[in-house]
Each structure stands twice: as structure tokens, then as C-alpha cells.
Design an enzyme around this catalytic site. Structure first.
Site, PDB file in Angstrom:
ATOM      1  N   ASP A 209      -9.777 -29.422 -30.217  1.00 46.47           N
ATOM      2  CA  ASP A 209      -8.384 -28.905 -29.633  1.00 46.47           C
ATOM      3  C   ASP A 209      -8.983 -29.210 -27.962  1.00 46.47           C
ATOM      4  O   ASP A 209     -10.170 -28.711 -27.581  1.00 46.47           O
ATOM      5  CB  ASP A 209      -7.791 -27.741 -29.950  1.00 46.47           C
ATOM      6  CG  ASP A 209      -6.689 -27.588 -29.233  1.00 46.47           C
ATOM      7  OD1 ASP A 209      -5.527 -28.426 -29.314  1.00 46.47           O
ATOM      8  OD2 ASP A 209      -6.525 -26.526 -28.317  1.00 46.47           O
ATOM      9  N   GLU A 266      -9.487 -34.281 -29.288  1.00 43.65           N
ATOM     10  CA  GLU A 266      -8.377 -34.423 -28.754  1.00 43.65           C
ATOM     11  C   GLU A 266      -8.740 -34.244 -27.157  1.00 43.65           C
ATOM     12  O   GLU A 266      -9.012 -33.061 -26.626  1.00 43.65           O
ATOM     13  CB  GLU A 266      -7.249 -33.201 -28.828  1.00 43.65           C
ATOM     14  CG  GLU A 266      -6.038 -33.456 -28.565  1.00 43.65           C
ATOM     15  CD  GLU A 266      -5.128 -32.078 -27.920  1.00 43.65           C
ATOM     16  OE1 GLU A 266      -4.193 -32.173 -27.931  1.00 43.65           O
ATOM     17  OE2 GLU A 266      -5.999 -31.079 -27.991  1.00 43.65           O
TER      18      GLU A 266
END
Length: 541
Positions: A209, A266
Site C-alpha cells: 500500500d 501501489e
């Protein structure tokens, strides 16, 4: 030696609270996912990526982690996670789990220890606790803004310090998501332990993330620009060179394990050359191509972005990872149905332009064949294979995304793309739960798009994805290469091995080339031409 699986895999993202509810509490869970794994095997994906299921107060849908070593009771328990990994592997499906390293929950034990400790303590050193500006430290340390809206700093009541130096802590996202200090060795060692814990459980890798945010520029200098989830983020809190040391450390851990364990980043980094730095041979294996996701429905824009990213990734020996949808963006069916079609949006509400989902579905189906025809790996987001649109009329009182609240109700946030899956048109909650409970309501049009209305139905979007995944494997498209073909201003056309992929973007119908047979098309073809807003895969005869 066989190529690494992640180079050409198709990975299916599961947002656990919205996939399948086995208990009737209205929230999806791990046992529900286990029950539906044969569906994914039938669809033909190679792996699943699970959004966070860790113990969490759920202030940001689980991306505020309180304990990385346990499963939140909302989703089950650790034995359910183990059963899921085992069952997926029995079905020849690999499992990636979400890793959230930029921040923890404010309920994580580290942060609670920090609040109970004095300024300058080793407990506070795991986060960014900083003295404020002004005569009494009453002003935040700098002017950074939160991605979710509002300031990126919150002041704490420093009773541990007798109120003399009430400090501020940094949170680039929600106030309940304090940013970790990655210059701190305890933080680095703690995540080494987290990685090994889940690798020992058998996971095949991690989706990381906000991988571009872990390191902040030294001195935390001011930055005047507003921050928003899908913007071209830049500044002293993003894409700092220090992040690469972290990923080299993680790569060395994954390399200790067999089975080609992988990391996918990401990272909203707009420069393909900068993004490719994350993919050097001793760092990440893959990274989402958000420039492709963010493309408008424009042929030249697609050609430019595809060329640049393939060249940049190829220079470091990495595949490109294509994506059209995820849990943070308006679903492609609705994006492509807007008057400015395609460019990603964080959310659409009833006061926004309402998309034409009929036009949008036609374009989304064409975009899917364009994406799946490209060499590299690809990610699908749950419900994409059904052609689900965004829920654009969700009542405001039901919204749960912290963006809605942090922006003082000016940005609707991402709830509209996180609606529970429709499995059976005639069942309560469209088969999502056994009793009709659901944490967010499904729009009326989801009934006709339910799984049982599409599987085995010729021409359905599910069948299009099913056939595309099968042919993609049979024709070796993921492991192939791209050679551009001139086919007109509005046509994105390339050869991948003996397959010619053509996508007509807003142009008038164009003739199909001779010497090819049609393997798959996103819509019915008429008279040997490729219609407007359509894609076709052709095989050389």
C-alpha cells in the site's frame, strides 16, 4: 526453467467486506471467500489479492491496521486465513495479501505506547512526533495536507510530558492512521517479522500500500499543494529515494523463500522512468500501471502511455502490470460513460454528472480486451468481470469512506466502487449474504448483472472475460511482446506474437485486415469491420 509466474499472471482483487458474507452480519468474510474460490478457478485467474483483513477499527476499511499478525473478527480468525491459503493452492490459485507499511491504526500497540510516553522517547521515535510552531507549539510543524482532506497533523494531549511540549503527529491519510517513521530501525525490524509471519503461512507475495510514501524528505519542508487520492502526487512526502533501501531489504527476505514470492507496488508515480526504479532486479517485482488506468478514452493517449511504460519497465527487466479498476477509483463502466470518458475519479455522487453506463460498458469491454491483449501481468477488481457500474446515487447518510468526513462532505469518496457483489438475482442481497444483510446497498441494476445471470450466457461480460483469460493463456499474450501497427488515427493496434489486437476508440468503423480470423471481440462484428468503441483479437491464418 519456467518463467516466474508473476510476469504474466492475471490477479483478481478481492475486497473482503464486499465479496461474500457467510454469517449474515452484512460483511464479507474469509469463509465466504473460501466458498467462492471455485468461481475464480472457473473464471480462470492465476492469483488473488486480498485487501486487508487484519485486526482493525475499520476507520478506513481495514487500511488502519491495529495488529498485522491477526485476523479481525469481522472476517474470521487466523485459522480461516490458513484455510483460505490452503484451499486456493489446491485450486492452483496463488494468494497475495495487502501490506500497509506507511501507517498503522492509532489503536496499534506501538501508537498507544507512544501516546503514553514522553516526547523524545524511543516509543515516539517509531512515528513522526514533532514539536509544533508558534510561541507555545500551538501551530502544526508544517503546512502539509491530508490526502483525505484537512491538515496532515494532529496535536496530542501530552499529559505524559506534563503538557509542556504537546507534540503533533503526522498522518498523510486519516487522523486515525499515524505515519510510521521508516528511519527507525524498530519499524524496519518489525516489518521484517510481519513479512516472515505471512510468508511462513504460505502467501505468495504482498501488494504494498502507498509504496511511494514511506520516506519523507528530511526536515519535513512545507508543501503548498493540496493532496488528493488520485492526483499526480508530488512533494516532500512522496517518491523519495530512501524507499528503495526498504524494498531491497524486503526483496532479500522474499528471495529466501521458494515459489517465486512477489511484491507489487501501489505507487502513484506519474513518471514511468521513476516508477521503473521500484522494479530494479533487487527491489519490487511488479508495480501497478496507474497511468494506463488513468487514461482518457483516447487512442493517442493509450499509444503514448503503453509505449513509455513498456520501454521504462523493459529497461530494468521487469514486466508491465496493467489495471483498469480497483477499490479506490470509479469503476471503468461508469468512468467510460462520462462526457470526458476514462480518466479516473475518486467517486461520483448524485450531484455529479451521471454516466451513461450503456456506452460505458461497451467501452469498458473494449478496454478489457485491449488490456488483456498486452504483454505483462494484469489485475482485475471484483465485479469487473460482471461489468458492474459505480453506485453513483448512494445516500450520503450511508457513506463510510473517511474522505467524505475529512473533506467536510465535499468529496463523496470511494464507497461507490466497494458495493457488495451480486451473486444471485433472486436471492436476498443478491446472494451476497444468507439473510439479506449488507453493509452497503446494491443499486437496482446489479440484479441483471449478477453472476447467475451471466455465467454460461453467450455474449455476457462474464463470458467475455472468461474467454479472454483462456485465450490469453493459450496464445501466450502475457509472455509476448508488442509491435505497433498503423491502423488509423483512432485505432490502437499492435501485434503480440501471431495475434493482432485492435481497439477502435471513438472512430468510425474500420475494415479488418485480410489473412486473419477472429478469435474474440468485445461486441458483434458486422461486415468485416471493427465498430466504434470495440476491440478484437485476430489470429494470423
Amino acid at each position: 526453467m519456467a518463467a516466474e509466474w508473476w510476469r504474466d499472471a492475471v490477479i483478481y482483487q478481492i475486497y473482503p467486506r464486499s465479496f461474500a458474507d457467510s454469517t449474515g452480519d452484512g460483511y464479507g468474510d474469509l469463509p465466504g471467500i473460501i466458498e467462492r474460490l471455485p468461481y475464480l478457478r472457473e473464471l480462470g485467474v492465476d492469483a488473488v489479492w486480498l485487501s486487508p483483513f487484519y485486526t482493525s477499527p475499520m476507520s478506513d476499511g481495514g487500511y488502519d491496521v491495529a495488529d498485522y499478525f491477526s485476523v479481525d473478527p469481522l472476517f474470521g480468525d487466523i485459522t480461516d486465513a490458513e484455510r483460505l491459503i490452503t484451499r486456493a493452492h489446491e485450486l492452483d490459485i496463488r494468494v497475495l495479501v495487502d501490506l500497509v507499511p506507511n501507517h498503522t491504526s492509532d489503536e496499534h500497540k506501538w501508537f498507544r505506547q507512544a501516546l503514553a510516553s514522553e516526547p523524545g522517547s524511543v516509543e515516539r521515535a517509531r512515528y513522526h512526533f514533532v514539536d509544533g510552531l508558534g510561541e507555545h507549539g500551538e501551530l502544526p510543524p508544517n503546512n502539509w495536507k491530508s490526502v483525505f482532506g484537512g491538515p496532515a497533523w494532529t496535536r496530542v494531549d501530552d499529559s505524559a510530558g506534563n503538557g509542556e511540549r504537546s507534540q503533533w503527529y503526522l498522518h498523510l491519510f486519516d487522523v486515525k492512521q499515524p505515519d510510521l517513521n521508516w528511519s527507525n530501525n524498530e519499524v524496519r525490524e518489525g516489518f521484517d517479522e510481519i513479512l516472515r509471519f505471512w510468508l511462513d503461512k504460505g502467501v505468495d507475495g504482498f501488494r504494498v500500500d502507498v509504496a511511494h510514501a514511506l520516506v519523507k524528505e528530511e526536515g519535513l519542508p512545507d508543501w503548498d499543494e493540496e493532496q488528493a487520492m488520485l492526483d499526480d502526487l508530488s512533494g516532500p512526502m512522496w517518491d523519495q529515494d530512501g524507499v528503495h533501501d526498504i524494498y531491497r531489504r524486503w526483496r532479500s527476505i522474499l528471495d529466501e523463500y521458494d515459489g517465486d514470492r512477489s511484491l507489487v507496488a501501489e505507487a502513484w508515480v506519474s513518471d514511468p522512468e521513476r516508477l521503473a526504479l521500484y522494479l530494479r532486479p533487487d527491489e519490487m517485482h511488479t508495480a501497478f500501471n496507474f497511468q494506463f488506468l488513468d487514461s482518457r478514452w483516447d487512442a493517442e493517449e493509450y499509444r503514448t502511455k503503453i509505449s513509455r511504460t513498456l520501454a521504462a519497465d523493459g529497461a530494468v527487466g521487469a514486466p508491465t502490470t496493467w489495471v483498469l479498476n480497483n477499490h479506490d477509483v470509479v469503476r471503468s463502466v461508469s468512468r467510460f460513460g462520462l462526457s470526458d470518458p476514462g480518466s479516473s475519479h475518486e467517486g461520483l455522487g448524485s450531484e455529479d454528472e451521471q454516466p451513461d453506463n450503456v456506452v460505458g460498458l461497451r467501452r469498458a469491454r473494449a478496454a478489457a480486451l485491449l488490456m488483456l491483449g498486452l504483454p505483462g501481468s494484469a489485475y482485475l477488481y471484483q465485479g469487473e468481470e460482471l461489468g458492474l457500474p459505480e453506485h453513483t446515487t448512494l445516500p450520503d447518510e450511508l457513506r463510510q469512506d473517511p474522505t467524505w468526513f475529512r473533506s467536510e462532505f465535499t468529496r463523496v469518496g470511494r464507497d461507490g466502487c466497494r458495493i457488495p457483489m451480486p451473486w444471485s438475482a433472486g436471492e436476498p442481497a443478491l446472494g451476497f449474504s444468507p439473510n439479506g444483510a449488507r453493509w452497503l446497498p446494491q443499486p437496482a441494476e446489479y440484479a441483471d448483472l449478477a453472476v447467475d445471470q451471466q455465467v454460461g450466457v453467450e455474449g455476457s461480460t462474464w463470458e467475455l472475460y472468461h474467454d479472454a483469460l483462456r485465450l490469453r493463456g493459450e496464445l501466450g499474450l502475457g509472455a509476448g511482446s508488442l509491435d505497433w501497427v498503423q491502423a488509423g488515427e483512432h485505432v490502437v493496434a499492435f501485434d503480440n506474437g501471431r495475434v493482432r489486437v485492435m481497439t477502435n476508440v471513438l472512430g468510425t468503423p474500420v475494415p479488418l485486415p485480410e489473412g486473419y480470423s477472429v478469435a474474440l471481440s468485445s461486441t458483434e462484428l458486422d461486415g468485416g469491420t471493427l465498430p466504434t468503441d470495440a476491440s478484437v483479437w485476430l489470429v494470423a491464418e
